[in-house]
Design a protein around this motif. Structure first.
Motif, PDB file in Angstrom:
ATOM      1  N   MET A 160     -28.054 -18.417  -4.360  1.00 34.65           N
ATOM      2  CA  MET A 160     -28.812 -17.465  -5.180  1.00 34.65           C
ATOM      3  C   MET A 160     -29.363 -18.188  -6.402  1.00 34.65           C
ATOM      4  SD  MET A 160     -27.510 -14.010  -7.128  1.00 34.65           S
ATOM      5  CE  MET A 160     -27.339 -12.979  -5.681  1.00 34.65           C
ATOM      6  N   THR A 161     -30.676 -18.136  -6.575  1.00 36.08           N
ATOM      7  CA  THR A 161     -31.312 -18.855  -7.656  1.00 36.08           C
ATOM      8  C   THR A 161     -32.285 -17.967  -8.420  1.00 36.08           C
ATOM      9  OG1 THR A 161     -32.750 -20.749  -8.190  1.00 36.08           O
ATOM     10  CG2 THR A 161     -33.072 -19.710  -6.047  1.00 36.08           C
ATOM     11  N   ASN A 162     -32.524 -18.304  -9.671  1.00 38.51           N
ATOM     12  CA  ASN A 162     -33.578 -17.643 -10.433  1.00 38.51           C
ATOM     13  C   ASN A 162     -34.915 -18.367 -10.285  1.00 38.51           C
ATOM     14  OD1 ASN A 162     -32.230 -15.447 -11.403  1.00 38.51           O
ATOM     15  ND2 ASN A 162     -31.934 -16.222 -13.479  1.00 38.51           N
ATOM     16  N   SER A 163     -34.919 -19.480  -9.570  1.00 42.93           N
ATOM     17  CA  SER A 163     -36.172 -20.172  -9.266  1.00 42.93           C
ATOM     18  C   SER A 163     -37.026 -19.278  -8.383  1.00 42.93           C
ATOM     19  CB  SER A 163     -35.900 -21.491  -8.545  1.00 42.93           C
ATOM     20  OG  SER A 163     -37.090 -22.029  -8.002  1.00 42.93           O
ATOM     21  N   ILE A 164     -38.342 -19.246  -8.632  1.00 40.40           N
ATOM     22  CA  ILE A 164     -39.198 -18.432  -7.779  1.00 40.40           C
ATOM     23  C   ILE A 164     -39.955 -19.312  -6.767  1.00 40.40           C
ATOM     24  CG2 ILE A 164     -39.419 -16.267  -9.004  1.00 40.40           C
ATOM     25  CD1 ILE A 164     -41.701 -19.133  -9.680  1.00 40.40           C
ATOM     26  N   LYS A 165     -39.474 -20.536  -6.570  1.00 39.87           N
ATOM     27  CA  LYS A 165     -39.976 -21.326  -5.447  1.00 39.87           C
ATOM     28  C   LYS A 165     -39.520 -20.655  -4.154  1.00 39.87           C
ATOM     29  CE  LYS A 165     -40.407 -25.852  -7.621  1.00 39.87           C
ATOM     30  NZ  LYS A 165     -40.271 -25.410  -9.007  1.00 39.87           N
ATOM     31  N   SER A 166     -40.304 -20.807  -3.095  1.00 41.92           N
ATOM     32  CA  SER A 166     -39.993 -20.138  -1.834  1.00 41.92           C
ATOM     33  C   SER A 166     -38.709 -20.707  -1.231  1.00 41.92           C
ATOM     34  CB  SER A 166     -41.139 -20.315  -0.842  1.00 41.92           C
ATOM     35  OG  SER A 166     -41.197 -21.649  -0.386  1.00 41.92           O
ATOM     36  N   PRO A 167     -37.978 -19.892  -0.453  1.00 43.23           N
ATOM     37  CA  PRO A 167     -36.779 -20.397   0.237  1.00 43.23           C
ATOM     38  C   PRO A 167     -37.068 -21.615   1.103  1.00 43.23           C
ATOM     39  CG  PRO A 167     -36.807 -18.012   0.300  1.00 43.23           C
ATOM     40  CD  PRO A 167     -38.133 -18.441  -0.276  1.00 43.23           C
ATOM     41  N   GLU A 168     -38.280 -21.693   1.670  1.00 40.74           N
ATOM     42  CA  GLU A 168     -38.636 -22.836   2.516  1.00 40.74           C
ATOM     43  C   GLU A 168     -38.718 -24.119   1.687  1.00 40.74           C
ATOM     44  OE1 GLU A 168     -39.323 -19.222   4.526  1.00 40.74           O
ATOM     45  OE2 GLU A 168     -40.165 -19.851   2.595  1.00 40.74           O
ATOM     46  N   LEU A 169     -39.291 -24.034   0.482  1.00 35.44           N
ATOM     47  CA  LEU A 169     -39.368 -25.209  -0.388  1.00 35.44           C
ATOM     48  C   LEU A 169     -37.983 -25.622  -0.877  1.00 35.44           C
ATOM     49  CD1 LEU A 169     -42.546 -24.495  -2.567  1.00 35.44           C
ATOM     50  CD2 LEU A 169     -42.265 -26.264  -0.816  1.00 35.44           C
ATOM     51  N   ILE A 170     -37.148 -24.640  -1.191  1.00 35.43           N
ATOM     52  CA  ILE A 170     -35.783 -24.946  -1.627  1.00 35.43           C
ATOM     53  C   ILE A 170     -34.987 -25.564  -0.486  1.00 35.43           C
ATOM     54  CG2 ILE A 170     -33.620 -23.934  -2.462  1.00 35.43           C
ATOM     55  CD1 ILE A 170     -35.373 -21.828  -3.927  1.00 35.43           C
ATOM     56  N   ASN A 171     -35.182 -25.030   0.718  1.00 32.98           N
ATOM     57  CA  ASN A 171     -34.537 -25.593   1.906  1.00 32.98           C
ATOM     58  C   ASN A 171     -34.890 -27.070   2.063  1.00 32.98           C
ATOM     59  OD1 ASN A 171     -35.641 -26.142   4.992  1.00 32.98           O
ATOM     60  ND2 ASN A 171     -33.502 -25.510   4.923  1.00 32.98           N
ATOM     61  N   LYS A 172     -36.166 -27.412   1.892  1.00 28.72           N
ATOM     62  CA  LYS A 172     -36.617 -28.811   2.020  1.00 28.72           C
ATOM     63  C   LYS A 172     -35.993 -29.669   0.920  1.00 28.72           C
ATOM     64  CE  LYS A 172     -39.373 -32.161   3.465  1.00 28.72           C
ATOM     65  NZ  LYS A 172     -39.222 -33.188   2.427  1.00 28.72           N
ATOM     66  N   ARG A 173     -35.936 -29.144  -0.293  1.00 30.36           N
ATOM     67  CA  ARG A 173     -35.334 -29.889  -1.401  1.00 30.36           C
ATOM     68  C   ARG A 173     -33.872 -30.208  -1.117  1.00 30.36           C
ATOM     69  NH1 ARG A 173     -34.069 -27.184  -7.275  1.00 30.36           N
ATOM     70  NH2 ARG A 173     -33.075 -29.003  -8.245  1.00 30.36           N
ATOM     71  N   LEU A 174     -33.144 -29.239  -0.576  1.00 27.66           N
ATOM     72  CA  LEU A 174     -31.732 -29.457  -0.255  1.00 27.66           C
ATOM     73  C   LEU A 174     -31.577 -30.408   0.929  1.00 27.66           C
ATOM     74  CD1 LEU A 174     -30.492 -25.774  -0.680  1.00 27.66           C
ATOM     75  CD2 LEU A 174     -29.869 -27.714  -2.126  1.00 27.66           C
ATOM     76  N   GLU A 175     -32.404 -30.233   1.947  1.00 31.43           N
ATOM     77  CA  GLU A 175     -32.319 -31.117   3.116  1.00 31.43           C
ATOM     78  C   GLU A 175     -32.542 -32.574   2.737  1.00 31.43           C
ATOM     79  OE1 GLU A 175     -34.927 -29.795   6.211  1.00 31.43           O
ATOM     80  OE2 GLU A 175     -33.344 -28.582   7.152  1.00 31.43           O
ATOM     81  N   ASP A 176     -33.406 -32.808   1.757  1.00 31.69           N
ATOM     82  CA  ASP A 176     -33.718 -34.179   1.337  1.00 31.69           C
ATOM     83  C   ASP A 176     -32.503 -34.904   0.772  1.00 31.69           C
ATOM     84  OD1 ASP A 176     -36.334 -33.943   2.131  1.00 31.69           O
ATOM     85  OD2 ASP A 176     -37.148 -33.570   0.123  1.00 31.69           O
ATOM     86  N   VAL A 177     -31.493 -34.144   0.315  1.00 29.88           N
ATOM     87  CA  VAL A 177     -30.284 -34.782  -0.214  1.00 29.88           C
ATOM     88  C   VAL A 177     -29.082 -34.564   0.703  1.00 29.88           C
ATOM     89  CG1 VAL A 177     -31.092 -34.642  -2.595  1.00 29.88           C
ATOM     90  CG2 VAL A 177     -29.684 -32.784  -1.675  1.00 29.88           C
ATOM     91  N   GLY A 178     -29.333 -34.074   1.913  1.00 32.32           N
ATOM     92  CA  GLY A 178     -28.258 -33.948   2.894  1.00 32.32           C
ATOM     93  C   GLY A 178     -27.519 -32.630   2.888  1.00 32.32           C
ATOM     94  N   ILE A 179     -28.106 -31.579   2.275  1.00 33.28           N
ATOM     95  CA  ILE A 179     -27.496 -30.254   2.287  1.00 33.28           C
ATOM     96  C   ILE A 179     -28.346 -29.347   3.168  1.00 33.28           C
ATOM     97  CG2 ILE A 179     -26.816 -28.256   0.893  1.00 33.28           C
ATOM     98  CD1 ILE A 179     -26.506 -30.124  -1.499  1.00 33.28           C
ATOM     99  N   ASN A 180     -27.784 -28.911   4.258  1.00 29.84           N
ATOM    100  CA  ASN A 180     -28.551 -28.141   5.242  1.00 29.84           C
ATOM    101  C   ASN A 180     -28.205 -26.656   5.150  1.00 29.84           C
ATOM    102  OD1 ASN A 180     -29.847 -30.462   6.531  1.00 29.84           O
ATOM    103  ND2 ASN A 180     -27.768 -30.973   7.218  1.00 29.84           N
ATOM    104  N   ILE A 181     -29.115 -25.892   4.543  1.00 30.66           N
ATOM    105  CA  ILE A 181     -28.932 -24.452   4.378  1.00 30.66           C
ATOM    106  C   ILE A 181     -30.213 -23.763   4.832  1.00 30.66           C
ATOM    107  CG2 ILE A 181     -28.465 -22.567   2.757  1.00 30.66           C
ATOM    108  CD1 ILE A 181     -27.032 -24.615   0.968  1.00 30.66           C
TER     109      ILE A 181
END
Length: 245
Positions: free
Chosen positions: A38-59
């Motif tokens: 849960m974030t207060n960022s208004i970036k899309s879940p798809e962009l956040i997913n990519k940001r996390l995947e880039d560091v090895g966190i798959n959500i």
């Protein structure tokens, strides 16, 4: 136990994963423990997913919550058709009603960073509010962290409008009760079955406490010395893996 986990300052420290976050998420998945981010960022879940995947966190994106979905549900319920929206083009496009900067039915504050707003934009918002146009916001966070730097966030401007216009602006991000209840609902749980992990007493911890979730403060991000003495907590941790102790 099920979990609501904050993003910036908690899972992520800028562009890097925070405090054994990769191992923690992998362990949650290994144990088949349900969680949402849960974030207060208004970036899309798809962009956040990519940001996390880039560091090895798959959500998966459907496990990532931002305030936009709550805002869109509210707009549909109220029947609003046009809005004065402060935010980038990508952010504005996530709102399900059209942008109208001349005759809006509602003002929506998403993000003021970079090229999103100038003085004229601020003045227009103020004038609409003084005319009685309803106004809502995605966040009341006064700042966020970019590395070690504190950067003004939407909440700083929300406070400006509240002070200048003598009003209170409803927020659809943390710590709003409706936002946290949406997270609990997504987990198909009762509040007492959910632990909220975050770095900010004023948003993560207070929001959790307000609806009866367990609250865990992590010493990172916005955490400052002795914050654990200033708010009601279930636990304060230095590292994610302490959750399993």
């Amino acid at each position: 136990m099920k979990y609501i986990i904050d993003l910036d300052g908690t899972l992520m420290n800028g562009k890097e994963p925070n405090k054994d976050a990769v191992r923690f998420v992998a362990e949650l998945q290994k144990r088949k423990l349900e969680f949402v981010v849960m974030t207060n960022s208004i970036k899309s879940p798809e962009l956040i997913n990519k940001r996390l995947e880039d560091v090895g966190i798959n959500i998966a994106p459907n496990r990532i919550m931002n305030p936009i979905s709550s805002i869109n549900s509210y707009l549909q319920k109220k029947g609003y058709k046009k809005a004065f929206i402060v935010g980038s083009t990508v952010e504005v496009e996530q709102i399900n009603i059209r942008q109208d900067k001349k005759d809006p039915s509602i003002v929506i504050l998403l993000d003021f960073e970079k090229d999103n707003a100038d003085f004229d934009e601020l003045q227009k918002v103020f004038e609409f509010v003084k005319r009685g146009v309803p106004i809502i916001t995605a966040s009341k966070s006064a700042y966020y962290l970019k590395g070690d730097k504190q950067v003004l966030d939407t909440g700083a401007f929300v406070s400006l409008f509240e002070s200048a216009a003598g009003i209170s602006i409803d927020t659809f991000g943390k710590p709003s009760e409706s936002y946290f209840r949406s997270g609990v609902k997504l987990l198909d749980a009762d509040p007492g079955e959910v632990t909220v992990i975050g770095d900010d007493c004023s948003t993560d911890i207070s929001g959790a406490n307000n609806i009866g979730c367990k609250s865990v403060l992590i010493r990172s991000g916005k955490y400052q010395a002795d914050d654990e003495l200033k708010c009601k907590l279930h636990k304060c941790i230095d590292n994610f893996m302490e959750i399993f102790e």
